[in-house]
Design a protein around this motif. Structure first.
Motif, PDB file in Angstrom:
ATOM      1  N   LEU A  36       0.795  -1.296  -0.008  1.00  0.00           N
ATOM      2  CA  LEU A  36       0.250   0.204  -0.056  1.00  0.00           C
ATOM      3  C   LEU A  36       1.130   0.657   0.267  1.00  0.00           C
ATOM      4  O   LEU A  36       0.722   2.126  -0.737  1.00  0.00           O
ATOM      5  CB  LEU A  36      -1.171  -0.037   0.782  1.00  0.00           C
ATOM      6  CG  LEU A  36      -1.864  -1.144   1.042  1.00  0.00           C
ATOM      7  CD1 LEU A  36      -3.151  -1.243   2.379  1.00  0.00           C
ATOM      8  CD2 LEU A  36      -2.328  -0.940  -0.020  1.00  0.00           C
ATOM      9  N   VAL A  37       1.644   1.752   0.730  1.00  0.00           N
ATOM     10  CA  VAL A  37       2.946   2.111   1.106  1.00  0.00           C
ATOM     11  C   VAL A  37       3.309   2.587  -0.809  1.00  0.00           C
ATOM     12  O   VAL A  37       3.550   3.993  -1.374  1.00  0.00           O
ATOM     13  CB  VAL A  37       3.794   2.378   2.079  1.00  0.00           C
ATOM     14  CG1 VAL A  37       5.368   3.669   1.849  1.00  0.00           C
ATOM     15  CG2 VAL A  37       3.841   2.396   2.856  1.00  0.00           C
ATOM     16  N   VAL A  38       3.896   1.536  -0.984  1.00  0.00           N
ATOM     17  CA  VAL A  38       4.116   1.788  -2.788  1.00  0.00           C
ATOM     18  C   VAL A  38       3.394   2.267  -3.485  1.00  0.00           C
ATOM     19  O   VAL A  38       3.485   3.350  -4.649  1.00  0.00           O
ATOM     20  CB  VAL A  38       4.636   0.066  -2.976  1.00  0.00           C
ATOM     21  CG1 VAL A  38       5.356  -0.101  -4.576  1.00  0.00           C
ATOM     22  CG2 VAL A  38       6.038  -0.190  -2.211  1.00  0.00           C
ATOM     23  N   VAL A  39       2.412   1.411  -3.420  1.00  0.00           N
ATOM     24  CA  VAL A  39       0.812   1.890  -4.242  1.00  0.00           C
ATOM     25  C   VAL A  39       1.259   3.506  -4.434  1.00  0.00           C
ATOM     26  O   VAL A  39       0.264   4.017  -5.653  1.00  0.00           O
ATOM     27  CB  VAL A  39      -0.377   1.170  -4.051  1.00  0.00           C
ATOM     28  CG1 VAL A  39      -1.375   1.947  -5.418  1.00  0.00           C
ATOM     29  CG2 VAL A  39       0.404   0.358  -4.422  1.00  0.00           C
ATOM     30  N   SER A  40       0.439   4.051  -3.058  1.00  0.00           N
ATOM     31  CA  SER A  40       0.815   5.610  -2.449  1.00  0.00           C
ATOM     32  C   SER A  40       0.957   6.847  -3.879  1.00  0.00           C
ATOM     33  O   SER A  40       0.855   7.317  -3.336  1.00  0.00           O
ATOM     34  CB  SER A  40       0.256   5.555  -0.726  1.00  0.00           C
ATOM     35  OG  SER A  40       2.056   5.391  -0.558  1.00  0.00           O
ATOM     36  N   LEU A  52      -5.203   4.964   1.910  1.00  0.00           N
ATOM     37  CA  LEU A  52      -4.156   4.146   1.430  1.00  0.00           C
ATOM     38  C   LEU A  52      -3.560   4.121   2.614  1.00  0.00           C
ATOM     39  O   LEU A  52      -2.764   2.958   2.829  1.00  0.00           O
ATOM     40  CB  LEU A  52      -2.620   4.411   0.194  1.00  0.00           C
ATOM     41  CG  LEU A  52      -3.664   3.893  -0.704  1.00  0.00           C
ATOM     42  CD1 LEU A  52      -2.858   4.303  -2.558  1.00  0.00           C
ATOM     43  CD2 LEU A  52      -3.711   2.193  -1.612  1.00  0.00           C
ATOM     44  N   ALA A  53      -3.122   5.288   2.940  1.00  0.00           N
ATOM     45  CA  ALA A  53      -2.376   5.652   4.508  1.00  0.00           C
ATOM     46  C   ALA A  53      -2.984   4.844   5.536  1.00  0.00           C
ATOM     47  O   ALA A  53      -2.465   4.059   6.792  1.00  0.00           O
ATOM     48  CB  ALA A  53      -2.245   7.098   4.462  1.00  0.00           C
ATOM     49  N   LEU A  79      -0.577   7.634  14.011  1.00  0.00           N
ATOM     50  CA  LEU A  79      -1.339   8.078  12.620  1.00  0.00           C
ATOM     51  C   LEU A  79      -1.681   7.905  12.017  1.00  0.00           C
ATOM     52  O   LEU A  79      -3.018   8.839  10.960  1.00  0.00           O
ATOM     53  CB  LEU A  79       0.297   7.953  11.555  1.00  0.00           C
ATOM     54  CG  LEU A  79       1.998   7.970  11.784  1.00  0.00           C
ATOM     55  CD1 LEU A  79       2.775   7.509  10.557  1.00  0.00           C
ATOM     56  CD2 LEU A  79       1.694  10.131  12.085  1.00  0.00           C
ATOM     57  N   LEU A  80      -3.044   6.945  12.614  1.00  0.00           N
ATOM     58  CA  LEU A  80      -4.472   5.820  12.287  1.00  0.00           C
ATOM     59  C   LEU A  80      -5.504   7.381  12.569  1.00  0.00           C
ATOM     60  O   LEU A  80      -6.168   7.360  11.112  1.00  0.00           O
ATOM     61  CB  LEU A  80      -4.105   4.973  12.709  1.00  0.00           C
ATOM     62  CG  LEU A  80      -5.351   3.971  12.263  1.00  0.00           C
ATOM     63  CD1 LEU A  80      -5.290   4.211  10.502  1.00  0.00           C
ATOM     64  CD2 LEU A  80      -5.667   2.905  13.297  1.00  0.00           C
ATOM     65  N   PRO A  81      -5.164   7.247  13.590  1.00  0.00           N
ATOM     66  CA  PRO A  81      -6.536   8.495  13.757  1.00  0.00           C
ATOM     67  C   PRO A  81      -6.190   9.758  12.692  1.00  0.00           C
ATOM     68  O   PRO A  81      -7.132   9.875  12.468  1.00  0.00           O
ATOM     69  CB  PRO A  81      -5.955   8.603  15.025  1.00  0.00           C
ATOM     70  CG  PRO A  81      -5.347   8.431  15.943  1.00  0.00           C
ATOM     71  CD  PRO A  81      -4.551   7.359  14.714  1.00  0.00           C
ATOM     72  N   ILE A  82      -5.073  10.362  13.031  1.00  0.00           N
ATOM     73  CA  ILE A  82      -4.831  11.730  11.565  1.00  0.00           C
ATOM     74  C   ILE A  82      -5.541  10.819  10.502  1.00  0.00           C
ATOM     75  O   ILE A  82      -6.229  11.979   9.850  1.00  0.00           O
ATOM     76  CB  ILE A  82      -3.308  11.699  11.878  1.00  0.00           C
ATOM     77  CG1 ILE A  82      -2.726  12.355  13.872  1.00  0.00           C
ATOM     78  CG2 ILE A  82      -2.955  13.386  11.551  1.00  0.00           C
ATOM     79  CD1 ILE A  82      -1.498  12.923  13.528  1.00  0.00           C
ATOM     80  N   ARG A  86      -8.243  13.170   8.603  1.00  0.00           N
ATOM     81  CA  ARG A  86      -8.938  13.815   7.139  1.00  0.00           C
ATOM     82  C   ARG A  86      -8.713  13.935   5.876  1.00  0.00           C
ATOM     83  O   ARG A  86      -9.277  14.610   5.587  1.00  0.00           O
ATOM     84  CB  ARG A  86      -6.812  14.232   7.272  1.00  0.00           C
ATOM     85  CG  ARG A  86      -6.025  15.360   7.844  1.00  0.00           C
ATOM     86  CD  ARG A  86      -5.915  16.463   7.658  1.00  0.00           C
ATOM     87  NE  ARG A  86      -5.388  16.895   6.733  1.00  0.00           N
ATOM     88  CZ  ARG A  86      -5.867  18.094   6.400  1.00  0.00           C
ATOM     89  NH1 ARG A  86      -7.031  18.425   7.568  1.00  0.00           N
ATOM     90  NH2 ARG A  86      -5.020  18.263   5.126  1.00  0.00           N
ATOM     91  N   THR A  87      -8.582  12.164   6.182  1.00  0.00           N
ATOM     92  CA  THR A  87      -9.819  11.526   5.401  1.00  0.00           C
ATOM     93  C   THR A  87     -11.306  11.487   5.381  1.00  0.00           C
ATOM     94  O   THR A  87     -11.652  12.511   4.333  1.00  0.00           O
ATOM     95  CB  THR A  87      -9.399   9.850   5.482  1.00  0.00           C
ATOM     96  OG1 THR A  87      -8.783   9.800   4.785  1.00  0.00           O
ATOM     97  CG2 THR A  87     -10.512   9.336   4.219  1.00  0.00           C
ATOM     98  N   ALA A  88     -11.730  11.814   6.191  1.00  0.00           N
ATOM     99  CA  ALA A  88     -13.228  12.337   6.787  1.00  0.00           C
ATOM    100  C   ALA A  88     -13.055  13.984   6.595  1.00  0.00           C
ATOM    101  O   ALA A  88     -14.419  13.898   5.886  1.00  0.00           O
ATOM    102  CB  ALA A  88     -13.788  11.906   8.014  1.00  0.00           C
ATOM    103  N   GLU A  89     -12.719  14.800   6.882  1.00  0.00           N
ATOM    104  CA  GLU A  89     -12.679  15.561   6.341  1.00  0.00           C
ATOM    105  C   GLU A  89     -12.885  16.118   5.239  1.00  0.00           C
ATOM    106  O   GLU A  89     -13.645  16.587   4.870  1.00  0.00           O
ATOM    107  CB  GLU A  89     -11.202  16.472   7.408  1.00  0.00           C
ATOM    108  CG  GLU A  89     -11.530  18.208   7.037  1.00  0.00           C
ATOM    109  CD  GLU A  89     -10.385  18.807   7.192  1.00  0.00           C
ATOM    110  OE1 GLU A  89     -10.629  19.537   8.336  1.00  0.00           O
ATOM    111  OE2 GLU A  89      -8.969  18.141   7.729  1.00  0.00           O
TER     112      GLU A  89
END
Length: 234
Positions: A36-40, A52-53, A79-82, A86-89
């Protein structure tokens, strides 16, 4: 240490890790998270990148729990809740702008969470004709007068958008507080960040600004039609 020894050590570590079901799950989680990191790195827009993050954080968090690594758990646990927030925002912003476009809402209220608020006294000039347009404004309370045309604007409206998007970025009118006002503003840098992070947001903003220009033109045409003298003999 020779390369052969390093290779043997890595193989032995991997073999021991895969010796248990928990180790297999941990290795698979790390592999998926790494993928997922590579795809991102190939993703250009913000919402897919954040998704992806989130997936990568979950994968590495699971790996850190099953193949105990306190540092990895702390890092991705932070990092997960951040990333989720940000995605939800960004998703909320896209929905607000899409709803505003669908309802032909030209107020710009959907931009309020990203704007800075300021209280201004009556008589305060926000910008003068010919000034550089560095901000987009929203009037939360009070009245704004556009001096050159003597027009008053009530609260709940977005203003200053024409010069903000114009090629020369110059104000065409002077805006002055007719009463005490609460004015929100967003600068060009923040607006561009929102635009490039979320193309859907930018596309809907273009639709809304176009709608505002069309509405202004129709209002001007109506004023011109009403001011024409009646034909002789009518």
């Amino acid at each position: 240490m020779s390369m052969a020894l390093l290779w043997d050590t890595a193989v032995a570590t991997l073999t021991s890790s895969l010796a248990t079901p928990a180790g297999i799950v941990a290795a698979c989680s790390a592999a998926v998270a790494g993928a997922l990191v590579v795809v991102s790195s190939f993703v250009k827009t913000m919402i897919p990148l954040r998704c992806l993050a989130v997936g990568g954080n979950l994968g590495f968090l699971l790996y850190g729990a099953l193949h105990p690594s306190l540092i990895m758990m702390l890092l991705h646990g932070a990092l997960l809740p951040i990333n989720i927030w940000r995605t939800a925002e960004m998703v909320r912003l896209t929905r607000r702008v899409t709803a505003a476009a669908a309802e032909n809402d030209l107020s710009g209220v959907w931009l309020r969470p990203y704007m800075r608020s300021a209280r201004m006294k009556a008589g305060r000039v926000l910008f003068r004709k010919g000034d550089a347009a560095r901000h987009l404004y929203f009037l939360a309370s009070g009245q704004i007068e556009f001096v050159e045309i003597g027009e008053m604007m009530e609260a709940g409206r977005l203003f200053g958008e024409i010069a903000f998007f114009a090629p020369d970025k110059r104000r065409t009118l002077t805006a002055r507080c007719a009463t005490d006002c609460t004015v929100l503003r967003i600068d060009e840098t923040t607006f561009k960040q929102l635009y490039f992070q979320n193309p859907a947001f930018g596309f809907q903003v273009v639709n809304l600004v176009t709608s505002r220009l069309i509405a202004d033109r129709q209002r001007l045409e109506s004023l011109m039609a009403s001011s024409r003298p009646a034909p002789l003999g009518s």
